[in-house]
Scaffold this active site. Structure first.
Site, short mmCIF file in Angstrom:
data_model
loop_
_atom_site.label_atom_id
_atom_site.label_comp_id
_atom_site.label_asym_id
_atom_site.label_seq_id
_atom_site.Cartn_x
_atom_site.Cartn_y
_atom_site.Cartn_z
N ASP A 84 6.76 7.32 -23.59
CA ASP A 84 7.36 6.31 -22.73
C ASP A 84 7.65 6.93 -21.35
O ASP A 84 8.27 8.00 -21.27
CB ASP A 84 8.67 5.84 -23.40
CG ASP A 84 9.27 4.62 -22.75
OD1 ASP A 84 8.53 3.85 -22.11
OD2 ASP A 84 10.50 4.42 -22.91
N HIS A 177 16.09 -1.38 -17.19
CA HIS A 177 16.48 -0.68 -18.41
C HIS A 177 17.99 -0.80 -18.58
O HIS A 177 18.73 -0.88 -17.60
CB HIS A 177 16.13 0.81 -18.30
CG HIS A 177 14.65 1.08 -18.35
ND1 HIS A 177 14.01 1.86 -17.42
CD2 HIS A 177 13.70 0.68 -19.22
CE1 HIS A 177 12.73 1.94 -17.73
NE2 HIS A 177 12.50 1.22 -18.81
N GLY A 209 13.62 -4.56 -22.60
CA GLY A 209 13.75 -5.70 -23.52
C GLY A 209 15.18 -6.00 -23.95
O GLY A 209 15.48 -7.12 -24.37
N ASN A 231 15.08 -0.36 -26.29
CA ASN A 231 15.70 0.95 -26.53
C ASN A 231 17.21 0.82 -26.67
O ASN A 231 17.78 1.01 -27.74
CB ASN A 231 15.32 1.90 -25.38
CG ASN A 231 15.84 3.31 -25.60
OD1 ASN A 231 16.33 3.64 -26.67
ND2 ASN A 231 15.75 4.15 -24.59
N THR A 232 17.86 0.40 -25.58
CA THR A 232 19.32 0.37 -25.55
C THR A 232 19.92 -0.48 -26.68
O THR A 232 20.96 -0.13 -27.25
CB THR A 232 19.80 -0.18 -24.19
OG1 THR A 232 19.16 0.58 -23.15
CG2 THR A 232 21.30 -0.07 -24.03
P1 13P Z 1 15.97 -1.11 -22.73
O1 13P Z 1 16.70 0.16 -23.00
O2 13P Z 1 16.59 -1.90 -21.66
O3 13P Z 1 15.75 -1.91 -23.98
O4 13P Z 1 14.53 -0.70 -22.17
C1 13P Z 1 13.63 -0.01 -22.98
C2 13P Z 1 12.41 0.37 -22.23
O5 13P Z 1 11.92 -0.34 -21.39
C3 13P Z 1 11.77 1.64 -22.57
O6 13P Z 1 10.77 1.99 -21.69
#
Ligand code: 13P
Length: 288
Positions: A84, A177, A209, A231-232
């Site tokens: 990533d 993000h 997302g 991710n978060t």
């Molecule tokens: P988030 O942490 O906002 O969900 O973003 C994840 C992301 O885009 C990883 O590249």
């Protein structure tokens, strides 16, 4: 099985659904995501940032863990192990370590340099059957110390990068993000529609997302988004469940201090989050 992200994303684009990229941090995260994907018969992408790669003792450790876990857990759905927001050097390290997919984030370079570097990476990755994600127009917010200003991508630049033969393209459309601020303007669907018009059948990637409302996710998918990164949200779900366990004093009862017990509520919370996202993205049952 460990595969490149190419086929699963081309199928998703044609079938008008999206495959989730869920970032991993450790063994528990990886296991939770793989088991959920298998249970729901969904293809899945495991995202590893350079920071998370370092934390997990390097890309070789991560690749060995993921490959062994796929085998020992009997995972039969398609799994891509994806770098990533990789740097140029990071992309080569991940390819050599056995990743099946990489993102080269050249969005902070001038477009000419982004194109040059992306082109070289595509040539080397394609020779190994590794899928490549490129980025135009940075994603806002902060992830693992990488801060993006959040510019909206230029559809003509997207076409230039797409024409190089990238597998999938991340284009900034007002996404960030981390958590979205209360005054967030939302995704820029006009720009997304233009990017899709210029790039045709190429799968588009939506970063950030976490916290994007369901109706915006659906619209984004209808406009060509076939990979969505989360991710978060898994981190928050893990944190909340772990906090509850400790605040309820469960770690003080019997063998509640056992790490396998202490981490279990967080793992279950990650599984629930991944399931919710796979339902929303429409990837359930698409493994075959
Ligand atoms: P988030 O942490 O906002 O969900 O973003 C994840 C992301 O885009 C990883 O590249």
């Amino acid at each position: 099985m460990l595969v490149s992200a190419k086929d699963m994303l081309e199928k998703a684009k044609a079938g008008k659904y999206a495959v989730g990229q869920f970032n991993i941090n450790n063994l528990e995260w990886t296991k939770a995501i793989l088991l959920t994907a298998e249970e729901l018969r969904s293809p899945v992408i495991l995202g590893v940032s350079e920071g998370a790669g370092k934390y997990m003792c390097g890309f070789k450790t991560v690749a060995a863990m993921v490959k062994a876990m796929i085998e020992e857990l009997g995972i039969t759905v398609p799994v891509a192990l994806h770098l990533d927001h990789g740097s140029y050097d990071g992309a080569y390290k991940a390819m050599n370590a056995g990743f099946s997919s990489i993102m080269f984030d050249g969005s902070h370079y001038a477009i000419e340099e982004n194109i040059e570097k992306t082109k070289q990476i595509i040539a080397d990755a394609s020779a190994k059957g590794i899928s490549v994600e490129a980025e135009v127009g940075s994603i806002g917010g902060e992830e693992d110390g990488v801060v993006g200003a959040g510019e909206v991508a230029d559809p003509d630049e997207c076409k230039m990068i797409a024409d190089l033969g990238v597998t999938m393209l991340a284009a900034g459309i007002g996404n960030i993000h981390g958590k979205y601020p209360a005054n967030w303007a939302g995704l820029n669907f006009d720009v997304l529609a233009k990017i899709q018009e210029k790039t045709g059948t190429m799968p588009l990637v939506l970063h950030g997302g976490t916290g994007i409302p369901a109706d915006m996710i659906k619209t984004a998918i209808s406009l060509g988004v076939s990979k969505i990164n989360v991710n978060t949200e898994c981190q928050l779900a893990f944190q909340e469940a772990t906090r509850k366990y400790i605040e309820a004093g469960k770690d003080l009862e019997g063998k509640g201090f056992d790490p396998r017990k202490l981490l279990a509520p967080g793992v279950e919370a990650i599984k629930a989050t991944v399931k919710e996202k796979m339902e929303l993205f429409g990837s359930i049952g698409k493994a075959e």
